[in-house]
Design a protein around this motif. Structure first.
Motif, PDB file in Angstrom:
ATOM      1  N   ALA A 203       5.472   8.623   7.708  1.00  0.00           N
ATOM      2  CA  ALA A 203       4.591   8.283   6.601  1.00  0.00           C
ATOM      3  C   ALA A 203       3.977   9.576   6.070  1.00  0.00           C
ATOM      4  O   ALA A 203       3.856  10.561   6.793  1.00  0.00           O
ATOM      5  CB  ALA A 203       3.497   7.344   7.071  1.00  0.00           C
ATOM      6  N   ARG A 204       3.643   9.568   4.784  1.00  0.00           N
ATOM      7  CA  ARG A 204       2.984  10.727   4.216  1.00  0.00           C
ATOM      8  C   ARG A 204       1.603  10.840   4.841  1.00  0.00           C
ATOM      9  O   ARG A 204       0.790   9.935   4.725  1.00  0.00           O
ATOM     10  CB  ARG A 204       2.849  10.503   2.708  1.00  0.00           C
ATOM     11  N   GLU A 205       1.346  11.947   5.502  1.00  0.00           N
ATOM     12  CA  GLU A 205       0.052  12.077   6.178  1.00  0.00           C
ATOM     13  C   GLU A 205      -1.023  12.499   5.213  1.00  0.00           C
ATOM     14  O   GLU A 205      -2.159  12.062   5.266  1.00  0.00           O
ATOM     15  CB  GLU A 205       0.145  13.122   7.290  1.00  0.00           C
ATOM     16  N   ALA A 206      -0.670  13.401   4.332  1.00  0.00           N
ATOM     17  CA  ALA A 206      -1.687  13.930   3.432  1.00  0.00           C
ATOM     18  C   ALA A 206      -1.135  13.999   2.023  1.00  0.00           C
ATOM     19  O   ALA A 206       0.075  14.075   1.814  1.00  0.00           O
ATOM     20  CB  ALA A 206      -2.098  15.321   3.894  1.00  0.00           C
ATOM     21  N   GLY A 207      -2.027  13.961   1.060  1.00  0.00           N
ATOM     22  CA  GLY A 207      -1.603  14.063  -0.336  1.00  0.00           C
ATOM     23  C   GLY A 207      -1.029  12.754  -0.824  1.00  0.00           C
ATOM     24  O   GLY A 207      -0.867  11.795  -0.083  1.00  0.00           O
ATOM     25  N   GLU A 208      -0.713  12.741  -2.108  1.00  0.00           N
ATOM     26  CA  GLU A 208      -0.225  11.530  -2.761  1.00  0.00           C
ATOM     27  C   GLU A 208       1.228  11.726  -3.153  1.00  0.00           C
ATOM     28  O   GLU A 208       1.633  12.829  -3.494  1.00  0.00           O
ATOM     29  CB  GLU A 208      -1.026  11.310  -4.049  1.00  0.00           C
ATOM     30  N   SER A 209       1.997  10.661  -3.110  1.00  0.00           N
ATOM     31  CA  SER A 209       3.348  10.739  -3.652  1.00  0.00           C
ATOM     32  C   SER A 209       3.250  11.063  -5.135  1.00  0.00           C
ATOM     33  O   SER A 209       2.369  10.573  -5.827  1.00  0.00           O
ATOM     34  CB  SER A 209       4.065   9.412  -3.467  1.00  0.00           C
ATOM     35  N   SER A 210       4.162  11.919  -5.602  1.00  0.00           N
ATOM     36  CA  SER A 210       4.141  12.275  -7.019  1.00  0.00           C
ATOM     37  C   SER A 210       4.772  11.184  -7.876  1.00  0.00           C
ATOM     38  O   SER A 210       4.802  11.289  -9.089  1.00  0.00           O
ATOM     39  CB  SER A 210       4.898  13.572  -7.236  1.00  0.00           C
ATOM     40  N   TYR A 211       5.305  10.174  -7.226  1.00  0.00           N
ATOM     41  CA  TYR A 211       6.007   9.157  -7.988  1.00  0.00           C
ATOM     42  C   TYR A 211       5.227   7.862  -8.106  1.00  0.00           C
ATOM     43  O   TYR A 211       4.856   7.264  -7.110  1.00  0.00           O
ATOM     44  CB  TYR A 211       7.361   8.855  -7.343  1.00  0.00           C
ATOM     45  N   ASN A 212       4.998   7.432  -9.316  1.00  0.00           N
ATOM     46  CA  ASN A 212       4.507   6.079  -9.526  1.00  0.00           C
ATOM     47  C   ASN A 212       5.715   5.232  -9.934  1.00  0.00           C
ATOM     48  O   ASN A 212       6.839   5.728 -10.030  1.00  0.00           O
ATOM     49  CB  ASN A 212       3.417   6.060 -10.600  1.00  0.00           C
TER      50      ASN A 212
END
Ligand code: UDP
Ligand code: MG
Length: 332
Positions: A203-212
């Protein structure tokens, strides 16, 4: 000069990953050092607006011969960021990796093993994928559509970017110069001996996915329109079927007019049919537009990405040692 000829080049696109870069650096270099093969890392900073640029500068200074950084002039997208890295690789095997640690760097040796076994493209597929439910849903749907529309692109997981390519494939991809592209698919069109391996996913631990949702759909349009004409052909097919049905309907109405006489009822049925047909026409215009838009991008011939700066100590040293200047490398 230990890294004049690295065996492995790791190419990493970076877009607002300030919280991940240092951990990525540690885990990646640990894995690669343990693997014990000469390697280099190329980061492309794809117009990050956070501290990524400063961190990348620091990472480059820590291993100037081994880590190179390309700063883009803005955001040109993940695939273009990878392409820019591809254009500068020196290794024989090229690995792509996300910067957010969703693809564990510890899996790279698996890919290299396959490459050494003689495969020219090795795709990772995410086992036990850790993403939001709607992402999984979108991916599943797109995978099914892609398998139908472009069956030659035989891959288990088109969205997994933990992949390895031979230098020949990478050079072919760079030479393709497509304005919009989808790297895993492009590689497969050139591959002679592709393979796939299961890789872990975190899972992404930090930050946001750049994709909506919207950006994801756009990317998948790139995949579909870039590698298949099936949507256009399907549309032609639908058009033909609808015309045939309408012709039968007209004949039916004509006979009814003669047998039953004039009728005025059924206004709403008429509307329903009309709206349905208009919907199909709009969809067709949209599909055609997707292709035309990409043709437009292609014929304008603007650069696919613009490089602001390249941190490349190894090359600077090399250039300083040779009297002839190679302007090619520094040109965007
Ligand atoms: N990325 C990029 N440019 C963009 C979007 C993303 O270089 O415009 C990079 C991002 O930093 C990451 C990788 O591409 O290294 C995958 O992005 P992300 O994790 O946001 O995508 P997801 O894992 O959600 O598909
Ligand atoms: Mg991610």
């Amino acid at each position: 000069m230990p890294n004049e000829n690295p065996l492995i080049s790791v190419v990493i696109p970076v877009h607002n990953e300030e919280e991940n870069l240092e951990r990525l650096y540690t885990r990646l270099t640990t894995t690669m050092d343990e693997l014990g093969k000469p390697y280099e890392i190329i980061f492309t900073n794809d117009g990050s607006k956070d501290r990524s640029e400063a961190i990348l500068q620091k990472l480059h200074e820590q291993r100037p011969q081994q880590i190179r950084v390309i700063h883009f002039n803005g955001n040109f997208g993940q695939h273009m960021a990878i392409m820019a890295g591809f254009a500068r690789v020196r290794g024989k095997y090229i690995v792509t990796l996300d910067a957010d640690l969703q693809n564990p760097p510890e899996e790279i040796p698996k890919l290299i093993e396959k490459m050494e076994a003689g495969h020219d493209v090795v795709g990772g597929y995410r086992q036990d994928r850790q993403d939001r439910w709607w992402r999984l849903f979108v991916s599943k749907t797109h995978n099914i559509i892609r398998a139908k529309i472009a069956p030659s692109l035989n891959m288990k997981d088109q969205g997994c970017m933990l992949r390895a390519y031979s230098r020949r494939i990478v050079d072919l991809m760079v030479a393709s110069e497509e304005a919009t592209t989808f790297i895993p698919a492009l590689a497969l069109t050139y591959a002679t001996n592709p393979a796939e391996v299961g890789v872990a996913h975190e899972a992404r631990e930090a930050g946001e996915s750049s994709y909506n949702f919207y950006k994801l759909v756009r990317y998948n349009f790139d995949l579909v329109t870039g590698f298949s004409l099936v949507p256009l052909q399907m549309f032609t097919m639908i058009g033909m079927v609808v015309s045939l049905l309408s012709t039968l309907f007209v004949v039916f109405l004509f006979i009814r007019r003669i047998v039953v006489g004039p009728e005025a009822a059924g206004l709403f049925t008429l509307f329903a049919i009309l709206f349905f047909l208009i919907g199909i026409v709009l969809m067709g215009l949209g599909i055609t537009g997707e292709y035309i838009g990409r043709i437009y991008q292609e014929v304008r011939k603007r650069p696919r990405f613009v490089i602001r700066e390249v941190l490349d100590k190894a090359h600077e040293d090399h250039a300083a040692n040779t009297t002839s200047t190679t302007s090619e490398e520094t040109a965007a």
